[in-house]
Design a protein around this motif. Sequence first.
Motif, PDB file in Angstrom:
ATOM      1  N   VAL A  32      47.901  47.363  49.572  1.00 55.62           N
ATOM      2  CA  VAL A  32      46.556  47.906  49.310  1.00 55.62           C
ATOM      3  C   VAL A  32      45.932  48.368  50.626  1.00 55.62           C
ATOM      4  N   LEU A  33      46.053  47.543  51.646  1.00 56.07           N
ATOM      5  CA  LEU A  33      45.456  47.893  52.950  1.00 56.07           C
ATOM      6  C   LEU A  33      46.072  49.184  53.509  1.00 56.07           C
ATOM      7  N   GLU A  34      47.358  49.380  53.237  1.00 52.85           N
ATOM      8  CA  GLU A  34      48.023  50.598  53.716  1.00 52.85           C
ATOM      9  C   GLU A  34      47.544  51.839  52.960  1.00 52.85           C
ATOM     10  N   ASP A  35      47.197  51.662  51.685  1.00 53.29           N
ATOM     11  CA  ASP A  35      46.925  52.823  50.820  1.00 53.29           C
ATOM     12  C   ASP A  35      45.481  53.304  50.857  1.00 53.29           C
ATOM     13  N   PHE A  36      44.535  52.445  51.260  1.00 54.51           N
ATOM     14  CA  PHE A  36      43.121  52.820  51.210  1.00 54.51           C
ATOM     15  C   PHE A  36      42.512  52.715  52.613  1.00 54.51           C
ATOM     16  N   VAL A  37      42.001  53.825  53.076  1.00 58.71           N
ATOM     17  CA  VAL A  37      41.353  53.823  54.388  1.00 58.71           C
ATOM     18  C   VAL A  37      40.127  52.915  54.345  1.00 58.71           C
ATOM     19  N   SER A  38      39.381  53.012  53.245  1.00 57.40           N
ATOM     20  CA  SER A  38      38.213  52.144  53.049  1.00 57.40           C
ATOM     21  C   SER A  38      38.203  51.641  51.612  1.00 57.40           C
ATOM     22  N   ASP A  92      35.407  50.426  50.324  1.00 55.72           N
ATOM     23  CA  ASP A  92      33.969  50.418  50.058  1.00 55.72           C
ATOM     24  C   ASP A  92      33.618  50.738  48.599  1.00 55.72           C
ATOM     25  N   ALA A  93      34.341  51.681  47.989  1.00 50.87           N
ATOM     26  CA  ALA A  93      33.935  52.208  46.682  1.00 50.87           C
ATOM     27  C   ALA A  93      34.458  51.386  45.505  1.00 50.87           C
ATOM     28  N   TYR A  94      35.300  50.374  45.765  1.00 49.35           N
ATOM     29  CA  TYR A  94      36.091  49.786  44.675  1.00 49.35           C
ATOM     30  C   TYR A  94      35.590  48.420  44.200  1.00 49.35           C
ATOM     31  N   ASP A  95      35.744  48.209  42.892  1.00 46.40           N
ATOM     32  CA  ASP A  95      35.702  46.850  42.343  1.00 46.40           C
ATOM     33  C   ASP A  95      37.127  46.314  42.451  1.00 46.40           C
ATOM     34  N   ILE A  96      37.267  45.094  42.968  1.00 43.77           N
ATOM     35  CA  ILE A  96      38.616  44.547  43.191  1.00 43.77           C
ATOM     36  C   ILE A  96      38.745  43.217  42.446  1.00 43.77           C
ATOM     37  N   TYR A  97      39.733  43.155  41.582  1.00 45.25           N
ATOM     38  CA  TYR A  97      39.995  41.942  40.795  1.00 45.25           C
ATOM     39  C   TYR A  97      41.330  41.376  41.259  1.00 45.25           C
ATOM     40  N   MET A  98      41.389  40.083  41.509  1.00 48.09           N
ATOM     41  CA  MET A  98      42.657  39.533  41.996  1.00 48.09           C
ATOM     42  C   MET A  98      42.985  38.160  41.406  1.00 48.09           C
ATOM     43  N   ALA A  99      44.289  37.942  41.210  1.00 48.26           N
ATOM     44  CA  ALA A  99      44.775  36.632  40.751  1.00 48.26           C
ATOM     45  C   ALA A  99      46.192  36.434  41.263  1.00 48.26           C
ATOM     46  N   GLY A 100      46.510  35.191  41.551  1.00 51.60           N
ATOM     47  CA  GLY A 100      47.843  34.848  42.067  1.00 51.60           C
ATOM     48  C   GLY A 100      47.721  33.578  42.875  1.00 51.60           C
ATOM     49  N   PRO A 101      48.670  33.351  43.786  1.00 49.99           N
ATOM     50  CA  PRO A 101      48.565  32.145  44.616  1.00 49.99           C
ATOM     51  C   PRO A 101      47.219  32.121  45.363  1.00 49.99           C
ATOM     52  N   PHE A 102      46.649  30.928  45.494  1.00 51.12           N
ATOM     53  CA  PHE A 102      45.330  30.816  46.152  1.00 51.12           C
ATOM     54  C   PHE A 102      45.383  31.380  47.572  1.00 51.12           C
ATOM     55  N   ARG A 149      40.949  38.510  50.359  1.00 54.06           N
ATOM     56  CA  ARG A 149      39.482  38.651  50.418  1.00 54.06           C
ATOM     57  C   ARG A 149      39.028  38.970  51.843  1.00 54.06           C
ATOM     58  N   GLU A 150      39.576  38.241  52.816  1.00 50.95           N
ATOM     59  CA  GLU A 150      39.151  38.466  54.203  1.00 50.95           C
ATOM     60  C   GLU A 150      39.594  39.839  54.695  1.00 50.95           C
ATOM     61  N   ALA A 151      40.846  40.183  54.426  1.00 49.58           N
ATOM     62  CA  ALA A 151      41.375  41.469  54.918  1.00 49.58           C
ATOM     63  C   ALA A 151      40.667  42.645  54.234  1.00 49.58           C
ATOM     64  N   PHE A 152      40.384  42.507  52.948  1.00 56.02           N
ATOM     65  CA  PHE A 152      39.717  43.606  52.228  1.00 56.02           C
ATOM     66  C   PHE A 152      38.279  43.773  52.739  1.00 56.02           C
ATOM     67  N   ALA A 153      37.624  42.662  53.037  1.00 48.83           N
ATOM     68  CA  ALA A 153      36.245  42.752  53.557  1.00 48.83           C
ATOM     69  C   ALA A 153      36.252  43.482  54.905  1.00 48.83           C
ATOM     70  N   GLU A 154      37.269  43.214  55.718  1.00 50.26           N
ATOM     71  CA  GLU A 154      37.363  43.903  57.015  1.00 50.26           C
ATOM     72  C   GLU A 154      37.616  45.391  56.852  1.00 50.26           C
ATOM     73  N   GLN A 155      38.185  45.758  55.700  1.00 51.84           N
ATOM     74  CA  GLN A 155      38.485  47.180  55.451  1.00 51.84           C
ATOM     75  C   GLN A 155      37.420  47.806  54.546  1.00 51.84           C
ATOM     76  N   GLY A 156      36.217  47.277  54.560  1.00 54.59           N
ATOM     77  CA  GLY A 156      35.101  47.916  53.857  1.00 54.59           C
ATOM     78  C   GLY A 156      34.815  47.386  52.467  1.00 54.59           C
ATOM     79  N   GLY A 157      35.673  46.494  51.953  1.00 55.55           N
ATOM     80  CA  GLY A 157      35.435  45.939  50.618  1.00 55.55           C
ATOM     81  C   GLY A 157      34.195  45.046  50.624  1.00 55.55           C
ATOM     82  N   HIS A 158      33.480  45.039  49.498  1.00 57.31           N
ATOM     83  CA  HIS A 158      32.268  44.221  49.390  1.00 57.31           C
ATOM     84  C   HIS A 158      32.615  42.909  48.693  1.00 57.31           C
ATOM     85  N   ARG A 159      32.254  41.806  49.301  1.00 57.86           N
ATOM     86  CA  ARG A 159      32.597  40.508  48.722  1.00 57.86           C
ATOM     87  C   ARG A 159      32.036  40.349  47.309  1.00 57.86           C
ATOM     88  N   GLU A 160      30.831  40.914  47.067  1.00 57.89           N
ATOM     89  CA  GLU A 160      30.238  40.770  45.729  1.00 57.89           C
ATOM     90  C   GLU A 160      30.917  41.699  44.715  1.00 57.89           C
TER      91      GLU A 160
END
Length: 235
Positions: free
Chosen positions: A189-195, A197-207, A214-225
């Motif tokens: 995901v980090l490779e495919d999206f420059v930012s 910022d615009a996305y809703d992100i849903y995730m499940a798998g190993p904790f 969550r941390e890496a996506f936030a650094e790449q513009g993702g919003h925690r909320e």
Amino acid sequence: MNAIACQVVSIEALTPVVSKVLLAPSAPVHFSAGQYLQLCITATDKRPFSIASIPEQTLLELHIGTPEGDSWSSSAMHHLRQQHALAAPVQIEVGLGQAQWQTDSDRPVILLAGGTGFSYVYSIAMAIAAANQDKPVFLYWGVRTKEALYYQAELEQWAATNSKFRFIPVVQQATAAWSGRTGLVHEAVLEDFVSLDAYDIYMAGPFAMAGVAREAFAEQGGHREQMFADAFAYI
Ligand SMILES: Cc1cc2nc3c(=O)[nH]c(=O)nc-3n(C[C@H](O)[C@H](O)[C@H](O)COP(=O)(O)OP(=O)(O)OC[C@H]3O[C@@H](n4cnc5c(N)ncnc54)[C@H](O)[C@@H]3O)c2cc1C
């Protein structure tokens, strides 16, 4: 919360370690796509499993992984097999979790699944399709070996007939027989999206995956909320 009795309709091997379980509830169940249920083995021993189906479907579908040495899920599968053999019901509590699909959002969606976390994102992808929402959906499914991509053919077919739906399988331990993406799924995901910022992100798998993603996506513009995962409550 009231428990609901369900008949175990079928148990089918999806891979040597993942089983598909279909449950028929004895009463109407209420849940949103992306929520989970608890299998009540006893009054106090309850195990959470994501619901792979959507509310419009009659049966509840579960994908349960029982890797070697995992007594947590093995004892749940043992209970399900035992009740199935006896044609006796199991008890469930349904409609749990805080990471369900946000029906009123018009933002594009990234679905991130690690292993059997696929169950959760599959439900959300189906719900978006059932609601005829015409927005981009990117489903990333990370597995250790390609044999674990038990719904690959169906998802490729889905992507071939829906230009807004993209399916990106990511194999961690790839062999020469695999020509697709490799490595950890959140890194794809980090490779495919420059930012993000615009996305809703849903995730499940190993904790651990949910935590680093969550941390890496936030650094790449993702919003925690705008990131949703029931794993966040556990880490
Ligand atoms: C609310 C809830 C619902 C649950 N529902 C289910 C369910 O329906 N079915 C079920 O079997 N279990 C469920 N569980 C248990 C748990 O989520 C699963 O055990 C977990 O998803 C199993 O993943 P796996 O072994 O299939 O993934 P693995 O095979 O361990 O990993 C798959 C991929 O995830 C990524 N990944 C793994 N570890 C890391 C890491 N450390 N860093 C970065 N990326 C990583 C990699 O891309 C890897 O290839 C649930 C737990 C909770 C709390």
